[in-house]
Design a protein around this motif. Sequence first.
Motif, short mmCIF file in Angstrom:
data_model
loop_
_atom_site.label_atom_id
_atom_site.label_comp_id
_atom_site.label_asym_id
_atom_site.label_seq_id
_atom_site.Cartn_x
_atom_site.Cartn_y
_atom_site.Cartn_z
N ASP A 367 -44.56 44.37 32.80
CA ASP A 367 -45.29 45.42 33.51
C ASP A 367 -46.72 45.02 33.87
O ASP A 367 -47.51 45.85 34.32
CB ASP A 367 -45.31 46.69 32.66
CG ASP A 367 -43.91 47.27 32.48
OD1 ASP A 367 -43.03 46.95 33.31
OD2 ASP A 367 -43.70 48.02 31.52
N ASP A 368 -47.05 43.77 33.70
CA ASP A 368 -48.39 43.28 34.03
C ASP A 368 -48.55 43.25 35.55
O ASP A 368 -47.86 42.50 36.24
CB ASP A 368 -48.55 41.87 33.44
CG ASP A 368 -49.94 41.29 33.70
OD1 ASP A 368 -50.74 41.91 34.42
OD2 ASP A 368 -50.21 40.19 33.17
N PRO A 369 -49.47 44.03 36.11
CA PRO A 369 -49.64 44.06 37.57
C PRO A 369 -50.13 42.75 38.16
O PRO A 369 -50.03 42.54 39.38
CB PRO A 369 -50.65 45.19 37.80
CG PRO A 369 -51.37 45.32 36.50
CD PRO A 369 -50.37 44.98 35.43
N ALA A 370 -50.63 41.85 37.33
CA ALA A 370 -51.09 40.56 37.85
C ALA A 370 -49.93 39.61 38.11
O ALA A 370 -50.10 38.61 38.81
CB ALA A 370 -52.06 39.92 36.86
N ARG A 371 -48.76 39.92 37.56
CA ARG A 371 -47.60 39.04 37.75
C ARG A 371 -46.87 39.45 39.02
O ARG A 371 -46.78 40.62 39.37
CB ARG A 371 -46.67 39.11 36.54
CG ARG A 371 -47.33 38.62 35.24
CD ARG A 371 -46.37 38.67 34.07
NE ARG A 371 -45.31 37.68 34.24
CZ ARG A 371 -44.07 37.96 34.57
NH1 ARG A 371 -43.70 39.20 34.79
NH2 ARG A 371 -43.18 36.99 34.70
N THR A 372 -46.32 38.47 39.72
CA THR A 372 -45.73 38.73 41.03
C THR A 372 -44.46 37.92 41.22
O THR A 372 -44.34 36.82 40.69
CB THR A 372 -46.73 38.39 42.15
OG1 THR A 372 -46.10 38.55 43.43
CG2 THR A 372 -47.21 36.94 42.04
N LEU A 373 -43.54 38.47 41.96
CA LEU A 373 -42.33 37.73 42.34
C LEU A 373 -42.46 37.11 43.72
O LEU A 373 -41.83 36.09 44.01
CB LEU A 373 -41.11 38.65 42.31
CG LEU A 373 -39.75 37.96 42.30
CD1 LEU A 373 -39.55 37.16 41.03
CD2 LEU A 373 -38.63 38.99 42.43
N THR A 374 -43.29 37.69 44.56
CA THR A 374 -43.39 37.24 45.95
C THR A 374 -44.67 36.48 46.27
O THR A 374 -44.74 35.81 47.30
CB THR A 374 -43.34 38.45 46.90
OG1 THR A 374 -44.46 39.30 46.61
CG2 THR A 374 -42.05 39.24 46.74
N GLY A 375 -45.69 36.60 45.41
CA GLY A 375 -47.01 36.13 45.78
C GLY A 375 -47.72 37.18 46.62
O GLY A 375 -47.09 37.99 47.30
N ASP A 376 -49.04 37.16 46.58
CA ASP A 376 -49.82 38.20 47.26
C ASP A 376 -49.64 38.17 48.77
O ASP A 376 -49.49 39.21 49.41
CB ASP A 376 -51.31 38.05 46.92
CG ASP A 376 -51.61 38.36 45.45
OD1 ASP A 376 -50.79 39.03 44.81
OD2 ASP A 376 -52.67 37.92 44.97
N ALA A 377 -49.68 36.98 49.38
CA ALA A 377 -49.62 36.89 50.84
C ALA A 377 -48.29 37.42 51.37
O ALA A 377 -48.25 38.16 52.35
CB ALA A 377 -49.85 35.45 51.30
N GLN A 378 -47.18 37.03 50.71
CA GLN A 378 -45.87 37.50 51.18
C GLN A 378 -45.73 39.00 50.97
O GLN A 378 -45.15 39.70 51.81
CB GLN A 378 -44.76 36.75 50.44
CG GLN A 378 -43.37 37.10 50.92
CD GLN A 378 -42.27 36.29 50.25
OE1 GLN A 378 -41.12 36.28 50.71
NE2 GLN A 378 -42.57 35.62 49.16
N GLU A 379 -46.26 39.52 49.87
CA GLU A 379 -46.19 40.95 49.62
C GLU A 379 -46.93 41.73 50.70
O GLU A 379 -46.42 42.73 51.24
CB GLU A 379 -46.76 41.28 48.24
CG GLU A 379 -46.68 42.75 47.88
CD GLU A 379 -47.22 43.03 46.50
OE1 GLU A 379 -48.20 43.82 46.39
OE2 GLU A 379 -46.69 42.48 45.52
N ARG A 380 -48.14 41.27 51.05
CA ARG A 380 -48.90 41.94 52.12
C ARG A 380 -48.16 41.86 53.45
O ARG A 380 -48.13 42.84 54.22
CB ARG A 380 -50.30 41.33 52.24
CG ARG A 380 -51.21 41.62 51.07
CD ARG A 380 -52.67 41.27 51.41
NE ARG A 380 -52.82 39.86 51.76
CZ ARG A 380 -53.09 38.91 50.87
NH1 ARG A 380 -53.21 39.20 49.59
NH2 ARG A 380 -53.24 37.65 51.27
N TRP A 381 -47.60 40.68 53.74
CA TRP A 381 -46.84 40.50 54.98
C TRP A 381 -45.68 41.49 55.05
O TRP A 381 -45.42 42.10 56.10
CB TRP A 381 -46.34 39.06 55.03
CG TRP A 381 -45.29 38.78 56.05
CD1 TRP A 381 -45.47 38.45 57.36
CD2 TRP A 381 -43.86 38.78 55.84
NE1 TRP A 381 -44.26 38.26 57.99
CE2 TRP A 381 -43.26 38.45 57.08
CE3 TRP A 381 -43.06 39.02 54.73
CZ2 TRP A 381 -41.87 38.37 57.22
CZ3 TRP A 381 -41.67 38.95 54.87
CH2 TRP A 381 -41.10 38.62 56.11
N LEU A 382 -44.98 41.68 53.92
CA LEU A 382 -43.83 42.59 53.90
C LEU A 382 -44.27 44.03 54.11
O LEU A 382 -43.70 44.75 54.95
CB LEU A 382 -43.09 42.44 52.57
CG LEU A 382 -41.89 43.36 52.35
CD1 LEU A 382 -40.81 43.12 53.40
CD2 LEU A 382 -41.32 43.17 50.95
#
Length: 555
Positions: A367-382
């Motif tokens: 549940d750590d919000p710093a952890r990501t499956l997509t990376g920040d750039a891909q998440e913003r793109w989506l």
Amino acid sequence: MALPGRTGRPASALAPTPYDAELRTAARHLSRRRFLTVGAAGAALAFATGLPARGAFAAPRLDAARITEDPFTLGVASGDPLPDSVLLWTRLAPAPFTPDGGLGQQQVEVAWEIALDESFTRAVRAGTALAHPEYAHSVHVDVGGLDPATTYHYRFRTGAWISPTGRTRTAPAPGAGVTRLRLAAVACQAYHDGYYTVHRHLAREDVDVVFHLGDYLYEYAVDSAGGARDYTDRVLPSVFNRETTTLADYRMRYALYKSDPDLRAAHAAHPFVVTWDDHETENNYAADHDENGSDPALFLARRAAAYRAYWENQPLRAGQLPDGPDARLYRRLHWGTLAQFDVLDTRQYRSDQAYDDVPHAPGPETDDPARTLTGDAQERWLLDGWASSAALWNVMPQQVCFSQRRLDLGDPAKLSMDAWDGYRASRARLVAGAKAAGVDNWLVLTGDVHVAYAFDVKDDFDDPASATVGTEFTCTSVASGRDGTERPANWDTYMRANPHLRFCDGRRGFLRLELNRENARADFRTVPAVTVPGAAVSTAASFVTEAGAPGLTPV
């Protein structure tokens, strides 16, 4: 598919091999932006001019008339259809199970043509391209100037040889009020686990496009009998009886997979949209972390080789050509106003798996919000893509289970740390983003798990009464997991532990999905066996989700 722990191999498999030295030599020259390839700008130049990119080996030209064996052993393919263009692919390999494919370090000129009919009497485009040894003699032709929503036939020629004929299709025009789309989704085709009977049936399906959701290739050794295929009419070379680690290894392993006639038939019949999961490189890797805790520089050298071979062997445009260990594989396609496809990459940018990648109950790491499956750039793109979408259906083809999947009846239950369950804050941001963007008809297409699932995507997976915000279909596997069974041993546990799970079937197969203006209909197509060839296909179950009313209804 995840193995039951961060280190999934016996200790003997972790000992140094002769290939480690090769990777370490490469790793010493590794930079994040330039390794094994010649750079993205140079790659674009190569596509535009037909010349090798700057810095590539200046190979001599081979007189194609001197090619005495069929160079089109790996077939043809097309991919990523746009309204006015499609990518055509082939790879020349008269000796496919050798490191250079039998053509040495020489360039080969290849002619291509595309027509409205199979006899090529109504040709619409033609040209030539050079097959460069730097790219394993692969040919990627981005054919423009085509008409929208049109079926075409294509082929290649070199010397006296003509390739098999492929069939492809362009997407509808932007803004077109399309009323119907039929697609298929496949994943996980471990050659050593069985025959590609699923692809044989897929080649005969009436679909507009196929999405391959990962694990096109497996890095594991394949013995001389082809594993579960148990060949008695051939002996595979010993070069395959080791794990892939080098560029030559990956190139030859793709040649083995594409030597299968059923896989070649599926590619020739339909345009594919491809994305990778883990096994195209190495089981359960996360960004620059492999499952064995290797030196990241060493692993990135391997990843660069794997990414390079993936691009060389898939119908992908120049924009997806890797720059060393980096490649922009996530991308967006449209089908008129009917559908927007946001194709994800959930391997390259992810945080390392929580809790040593062992099934675990939710906790601070998941549940750590710093952890990501997509990376920040891909998440913003989506999220930005959803906000600007004008499509009726927003489809997210990706790799690992998005919906919560409790693995037992405990309280709390254990979850898979390799799937979105191991990145719950990352998933929550997407659910919130879909709601904020007003995405009413959200479909998630998933591979990886070797099981067919149908999920209602919930606003809060821990509250069965919460709103359903989307639908997820996993497409089971083409061969991975061998024959499987309709009801795996954990079937009852999974169905009881996950009330939002509406269907589970452990056999091999593919998903067929039809989208129209009223609803989306999913048919789970399965075969009873893949360890012997020739099994029949049938529909195990069908579901409909209505436009504007998320939630699955059995048909």
